[in-house]
Design a protein around this motif. Structure first.
Motif, PDB file in Angstrom:
ATOM      1  N   UNK A 224      42.595  11.539  14.891  1.00  0.00           N
ATOM      2  CA  UNK A 224      43.020  12.594  15.807  1.00  0.00           C
ATOM      3  C   UNK A 224      44.548  12.602  15.922  1.00  0.00           C
ATOM      4  N   UNK A 225      45.141  11.421  16.126  1.00  0.00           N
ATOM      5  CA  UNK A 225      46.602  11.341  16.246  1.00  0.00           C
ATOM      6  C   UNK A 225      47.302  11.814  14.977  1.00  0.00           C
ATOM      7  N   UNK A 226      46.777  11.423  13.826  1.00  0.00           N
ATOM      8  CA  UNK A 226      47.378  11.848  12.553  1.00  0.00           C
ATOM      9  C   UNK A 226      47.316  13.362  12.418  1.00  0.00           C
ATOM     10  N   UNK A 227      46.163  13.937  12.687  1.00  0.00           N
ATOM     11  CA  UNK A 227      45.980  15.379  12.509  1.00  0.00           C
ATOM     12  C   UNK A 227      46.767  16.175  13.534  1.00  0.00           C
ATOM     13  N   UNK A 228      46.824  15.688  14.763  1.00  0.00           N
ATOM     14  CA  UNK A 228      47.502  16.425  15.830  1.00  0.00           C
ATOM     15  C   UNK A 228      49.006  16.544  15.560  1.00  0.00           C
ATOM     16  N   UNK A 229      49.576  15.580  14.846  1.00  0.00           N
ATOM     17  CA  UNK A 229      50.995  15.651  14.467  1.00  0.00           C
ATOM     18  C   UNK A 229      51.229  16.820  13.506  1.00  0.00           C
ATOM     19  N   UNK A 230      50.260  17.086  12.653  1.00  0.00           N
ATOM     20  CA  UNK A 230      50.396  18.151  11.651  1.00  0.00           C
ATOM     21  C   UNK A 230      49.922  19.509  12.168  1.00  0.00           C
ATOM     22  N   UNK A 231      48.967  19.476  13.080  1.00  0.00           N
ATOM     23  CA  UNK A 231      48.337  20.699  13.556  1.00  0.00           C
ATOM     24  C   UNK A 231      48.104  20.551  15.063  1.00  0.00           C
ATOM     25  N   UNK A 232      49.104  20.887  15.876  1.00  0.00           N
ATOM     26  CA  UNK A 232      49.016  20.604  17.313  1.00  0.00           C
ATOM     27  C   UNK A 232      48.089  21.556  18.084  1.00  0.00           C
ATOM     28  N   UNK A 233      46.819  21.529  17.739  1.00  0.00           N
ATOM     29  CA  UNK A 233      45.804  22.294  18.453  1.00  0.00           C
ATOM     30  C   UNK A 233      44.581  21.386  18.599  1.00  0.00           C
ATOM     31  N   UNK A 234      44.369  20.909  19.812  1.00  0.00           N
ATOM     32  CA  UNK A 234      43.356  19.894  20.067  1.00  0.00           C
ATOM     33  C   UNK A 234      41.962  20.303  19.595  1.00  0.00           C
ATOM     34  N   UNK A 235      41.552  21.520  19.897  1.00  0.00           N
ATOM     35  CA  UNK A 235      40.202  21.958  19.534  1.00  0.00           C
ATOM     36  C   UNK A 235      40.018  22.053  18.021  1.00  0.00           C
ATOM     37  N   UNK A 236      41.017  22.583  17.338  1.00  0.00           N
ATOM     38  CA  UNK A 236      40.929  22.704  15.884  1.00  0.00           C
ATOM     39  C   UNK A 236      40.878  21.314  15.249  1.00  0.00           C
ATOM     40  N   UNK A 237      41.734  20.418  15.736  1.00  0.00           N
ATOM     41  CA  UNK A 237      41.777  19.060  15.194  1.00  0.00           C
ATOM     42  C   UNK A 237      40.427  18.367  15.405  1.00  0.00           C
ATOM     43  N   UNK A 238      39.874  18.493  16.605  1.00  0.00           N
ATOM     44  CA  UNK A 238      38.563  17.881  16.873  1.00  0.00           C
ATOM     45  C   UNK A 238      37.506  18.448  15.929  1.00  0.00           C
ATOM     46  N   UNK A 239      37.554  19.742  15.689  1.00  0.00           N
ATOM     47  CA  UNK A 239      36.604  20.374  14.779  1.00  0.00           C
ATOM     48  C   UNK A 239      36.750  19.868  13.351  1.00  0.00           C
ATOM     49  N   UNK A 240      37.991  19.709  12.894  1.00  0.00           N
ATOM     50  CA  UNK A 240      38.226  19.217  11.537  1.00  0.00           C
ATOM     51  C   UNK A 240      37.727  17.782  11.383  1.00  0.00           C
ATOM     52  N   UNK A 241      37.944  16.968  12.403  1.00  0.00           N
ATOM     53  CA  UNK A 241      37.475  15.580  12.344  1.00  0.00           C
ATOM     54  C   UNK A 241      35.943  15.550  12.346  1.00  0.00           C
TER      55      UNK A 241
END
Length: 185
Positions: A34-51
């Motif tokens: 989550x931390x890695x992805x959020x640095x690249x794509x700062x949208x919590x819901x999208x990041x959670x979905x990708x994970x």
């Protein structure tokens, strides 16, 4: 127990439909991803979905799972590709919407182009890393994806620090040459 043995054990258990191994993987690495992805794509819901998609893919394809680096390096790389594909899809959607609206100029086209260039460079570097000889590749991945020091890498691989340095120099030289070749074409 060393990292390789833990990796092999978890992968083996996953292939045998062990839900506890999957739960371990999810619980152990979700926050890091989550931390890695959020640095690249700062949208919590999208990041959670990708994970979630990443872990769903792992579970669905567990019988074919092959991890040649560490689990964490594998997960980080897989997540990078998920982010890359998401951004590419967003760009296509933006262009399509702009075309339908009769507006061929996108307000953030320069920023979007920079994102694409960055992601293409990341993809090219990933391909270069994958083509490295085994030891330089392992040294590079341990240094850059697991943030190990040369001393830690030497200890992990049971080689000298000077050998680690030589492998890193070789890896970086190959990567630079291949990237130069890509951008000259």
């Amino acid at each position: 127990m060393n990292i390789k043995k833990i990796n092999d054990d978890v992968v083996s258990r996953l292939k045998n439909d062990d839900r506890e191994a999957f739960k371990y993987l999810y619980d152990e690495y979700w926050f890091l991803l989550f931390n890695q992805a959020y640095k690249r794509l700062p949208n919590e819901e999208i990041v959670k979905g990708l994970i979630q998609d990443l872990f769903a893919d792992i579970w669905q394809n567990r019988s074919k799972l092959v991890i040649q680096t560490s689990i964490v390096a594998y997960l980080k790389q897989a997540l990078k590709y998920k982010i890359f594909n998401y951004i590419k899809a967003q760009i296509v959607r933006e262009k399509y919407i702009a075309k339908i609206a009769g507006n061929n100029h996108l307000p953030n086209s320069n920023q979007t182009e920079q994102q694409i260039n960055y992601l293409e460079l990341q993809k090219a570097i990933s391909h270069c890393i994958a083509s490295l000889p085994l030891q330089p590749q392992r040294v590079y991945l341990l240094k850059h994806e697991q943030d190990m020091s040369y001393l830690e890498i030497a200890d992990h691989l049971q080689i000298s620090v000077s050998t680690v340095e030589k492998h890193m120099i070789k890896a970086l030289k190959i990567i630079r040459q291949q990237i130069k070749g890509i951008y000259r074409e």
